[in-house]
Design an enzyme around this catalytic site. Structure first.
Site, mmCIF file in Angstrom:
data_model
loop_
_atom_site.group_PDB
_atom_site.id
_atom_site.type_symbol
_atom_site.label_atom_id
_atom_site.label_comp_id
_atom_site.label_asym_id
_atom_site.label_seq_id
_atom_site.Cartn_x
_atom_site.Cartn_y
_atom_site.Cartn_z
ATOM 1 N N TYR A 144 16.563 2.712 -3.110
ATOM 2 C CA TYR A 144 15.695 1.762 -3.809
ATOM 3 C C TYR A 144 16.410 0.434 -4.072
ATOM 4 O O TYR A 144 15.762 -0.619 -4.078
ATOM 5 C CB TYR A 144 15.116 2.377 -5.086
ATOM 6 N N GLN B 287 -1.391 1.244 -4.194
ATOM 7 C CA GLN B 287 -0.468 2.378 -4.095
ATOM 8 C C GLN B 287 0.930 1.873 -3.764
ATOM 9 O O GLN B 287 1.874 2.643 -3.718
ATOM 10 C CB GLN B 287 -0.932 3.322 -2.979
ATOM 11 N N ASN B 288 1.031 0.577 -3.501
ATOM 12 C CA ASN B 288 2.327 0.035 -3.097
ATOM 13 C C ASN B 288 3.217 -0.195 -4.305
ATOM 14 O O ASN B 288 2.745 -0.585 -5.374
ATOM 15 C CB ASN B 288 2.126 -1.277 -2.343
ATOM 16 N N VAL B 289 4.501 -0.007 -4.094
ATOM 17 C CA VAL B 289 5.446 -0.244 -5.198
ATOM 18 C C VAL B 289 6.013 -1.667 -5.121
ATOM 19 O O VAL B 289 6.781 -2.070 -5.990
ATOM 20 C CB VAL B 289 6.589 0.803 -5.214
ATOM 21 N N ASP B 290 5.627 -2.424 -4.096
ATOM 22 C CA ASP B 290 6.119 -3.805 -4.013
ATOM 23 C C ASP B 290 5.346 -4.683 -5.001
ATOM 24 O O ASP B 290 4.359 -4.264 -5.590
ATOM 25 C CB ASP B 290 6.022 -4.330 -2.572
ATOM 26 N N HIS C 52 1.514 3.987 -8.105
ATOM 27 C CA HIS C 52 2.708 4.747 -7.740
ATOM 28 C C HIS C 52 4.003 4.107 -8.217
ATOM 29 O O HIS C 52 5.072 4.370 -7.671
ATOM 30 C CB HIS C 52 2.740 4.964 -6.219
ATOM 31 N N GLY D 214 -5.641 -0.926 4.275
ATOM 32 C CA GLY D 214 -4.335 -0.427 4.700
ATOM 33 C C GLY D 214 -3.863 0.845 4.032
ATOM 34 O O GLY D 214 -2.689 0.970 3.716
ATOM 35 N N THR D 215 -4.758 1.784 3.843
ATOM 36 C CA THR D 215 -4.321 3.096 3.350
ATOM 37 C C THR D 215 -4.993 4.187 4.171
ATOM 38 O O THR D 215 -6.182 4.090 4.482
ATOM 39 C CB THR D 215 -4.604 3.294 1.851
HETATM 40 N N1 APR Z 1 -3.101 -4.208 8.066
HETATM 41 C C1 APR Z 1 -3.833 -3.261 7.424
HETATM 42 N N2 APR Z 1 -3.654 -1.949 7.572
HETATM 43 C C2 APR Z 1 -2.682 -1.544 8.404
HETATM 44 C C3 APR Z 1 -1.873 -2.452 9.121
HETATM 45 C C4 APR Z 1 -2.117 -3.841 8.926
HETATM 46 N N3 APR Z 1 -1.416 -4.786 9.554
HETATM 47 N N4 APR Z 1 -0.998 -1.733 9.860
HETATM 48 C C5 APR Z 1 -1.244 -0.428 9.614
HETATM 49 N N5 APR Z 1 -2.264 -0.300 8.739
HETATM 50 C C6 APR Z 1 -2.877 0.917 8.196
HETATM 51 C C7 APR Z 1 -2.700 2.180 8.998
HETATM 52 O O1 APR Z 1 -3.669 2.244 10.030
HETATM 53 C C8 APR Z 1 -2.901 3.270 7.961
HETATM 54 O O2 APR Z 1 -4.265 3.628 7.833
HETATM 55 O O3 APR Z 1 -2.263 1.214 6.959
HETATM 56 C C9 APR Z 1 -2.450 2.599 6.665
HETATM 57 C C10 APR Z 1 -1.142 3.135 6.097
HETATM 58 O O4 APR Z 1 -1.284 4.467 5.721
HETATM 59 P P1 APR Z 1 -0.067 5.294 5.085
HETATM 60 O O5 APR Z 1 1.158 5.008 5.887
HETATM 61 O O6 APR Z 1 -0.493 6.696 4.945
HETATM 62 O O7 APR Z 1 0.170 4.598 3.668
HETATM 63 P P2 APR Z 1 -0.608 4.817 2.288
HETATM 64 O O8 APR Z 1 -1.996 5.288 2.537
HETATM 65 O O9 APR Z 1 -0.414 3.590 1.483
HETATM 66 O O10 APR Z 1 0.227 5.981 1.638
HETATM 67 C C11 APR Z 1 -0.158 6.443 0.383
HETATM 68 O O11 APR Z 1 1.696 7.948 0.281
HETATM 69 O O12 APR Z 1 3.972 8.263 0.695
HETATM 70 C C12 APR Z 1 3.013 8.026 -0.252
HETATM 71 O O13 APR Z 1 3.267 7.142 -2.390
HETATM 72 C C13 APR Z 1 3.255 6.779 -1.044
HETATM 73 O O14 APR Z 1 1.742 5.073 -1.786
HETATM 74 C C14 APR Z 1 2.074 5.914 -0.706
HETATM 75 C C15 APR Z 1 1.007 6.931 -0.413
#
Ligand code: APR
Length: 230
Positions: free
Chosen positions: A53, A86-89, A104, A175-176
């Site tokens: 971290y 959900q981002n920690v940034d 998170h 983006g999740t």
């Molecule tokens: N713009 C938007 N979305 C994007 C981009 C982009 N440039 N590039 C990729 N993505 C999408 C992917 O297609 C995917 O659906 O972002 C999503 C990322 O998904 P994850 O990697 O699963 O991330 P997230 O959903 O934020 O994870 C949730 O999981 O590990 C834990 O606590 C952590 O907060 C995190 C949680």
């Protein structure tokens, strides 16, 4: 003013130089997720977790919000905007967003490992002094730990987030992959009839998909498209 609620995930910050979680074979910024983001991982090797971290925090302080973050901020001129992330940034804050709920945790902060939510021991680390030295303790004598919600831990901010989601006039997911609960369930708090937009270059399983408009683009281009549609 109408209320617009955003739910953002790792994809929101890709264009600012961060990696997603699930696109990298279970690695997060080159480390196994369970090693650096679980309570067991922390107990097994607090030094490794702390260093991880520290490095990520240094990277964050050098990073810039992208056009997507900026356009979310811009919507505040016409809407009441809440960002649930959900981002920690802190890139939403850096872009100027006034109301950000971190589900998170926050990479900019550290806390007691005995009582993570005891506000007396939560500290924000400034950019010029953003590394926690090995063995540093909180005011209660426990090791300082990153203010991050590890896998398997409760998500106390889900309650205010759900209250916001229930008041949304427009709900936007960016983006999740919607794999992680309780965050993934938030969309179910949106009232019937609330338009839902999904900005993601890939598909994501949004329930109530009959009313979901999928903008199949990255965060910046997707936000430009959303601004045209609203
Ligand atoms: N713009 C938007 N979305 C994007 C981009 C982009 N440039 N590039 C990729 N993505 C999408 C992917 O297609 C995917 O659906 O972002 C999503 C990322 O998904 P994850 O990697 O699963 O991330 P997230 O959903 O934020 O994870 C949730 O999981 O590990 C834990 O606590 C952590 O907060 C995190 C949680």
């Amino acid at each position: 003013m109408k209320r617009i609620v955003f739910l953002t995930g790792a994809g929101m910050s890709v264009e600012s130089g961060f990696k997603t979680f699930r696109g990298n074979d279970g690695l997060w910024e080159d480390y196994p997720v369970e090693q650096v983001a679980s309570h067991e991982g922390w107990l097994a090797d607090p030094t490794l977790v702390n260093n991880f971290y520290n490095n990520l925090r240094k990277k964050l302080y050098a990073a810039k919000p992208n056009e997507g973050h900026r356009l979310i901020k811009e919507l505040e001129k016409a809407y009441e905007v809440t960002v649930i992330t959900q981002n920690v940034d802190n890139l939403h804050e850096k872009a100027g967003s006034a109301k950000v709920i971190h589900l998170h945790g926050e990479l900019t902060k550290v806390c007691s490992s005995n009582e993570p939510y005891d506000s007396r021991y939560i500290q924000e680390l400034p950019p010029e002094n953003c590394e926690v030295a090995l063995g540093t303790r909180a005011g209660d004598g426990s090791l300082l730990r990153p203010f991050i919600v590890f896998f398997g831990e409760a998500v106390p901010m889900i309650e205010p987030a759900a209250a916001e989601a229930a008041q949304a006039d427009i709900f936007v997911i960016i983006g999740t992959s919607l794999n992680v609960y309780p965050a993934a369930g938030l969309v179910q708090y949106a009232r019937p009839g609330t338009p839902i937009y999904l900005i993601d270059p890939d598909d994501a399983p949004v329930s109530g998909s009959g009313r979901v408009t999928h903008i199949k683009k990255g965060a910046s281009e997707g936000m430009k498209e959303l601004m045209r549609l609203l």
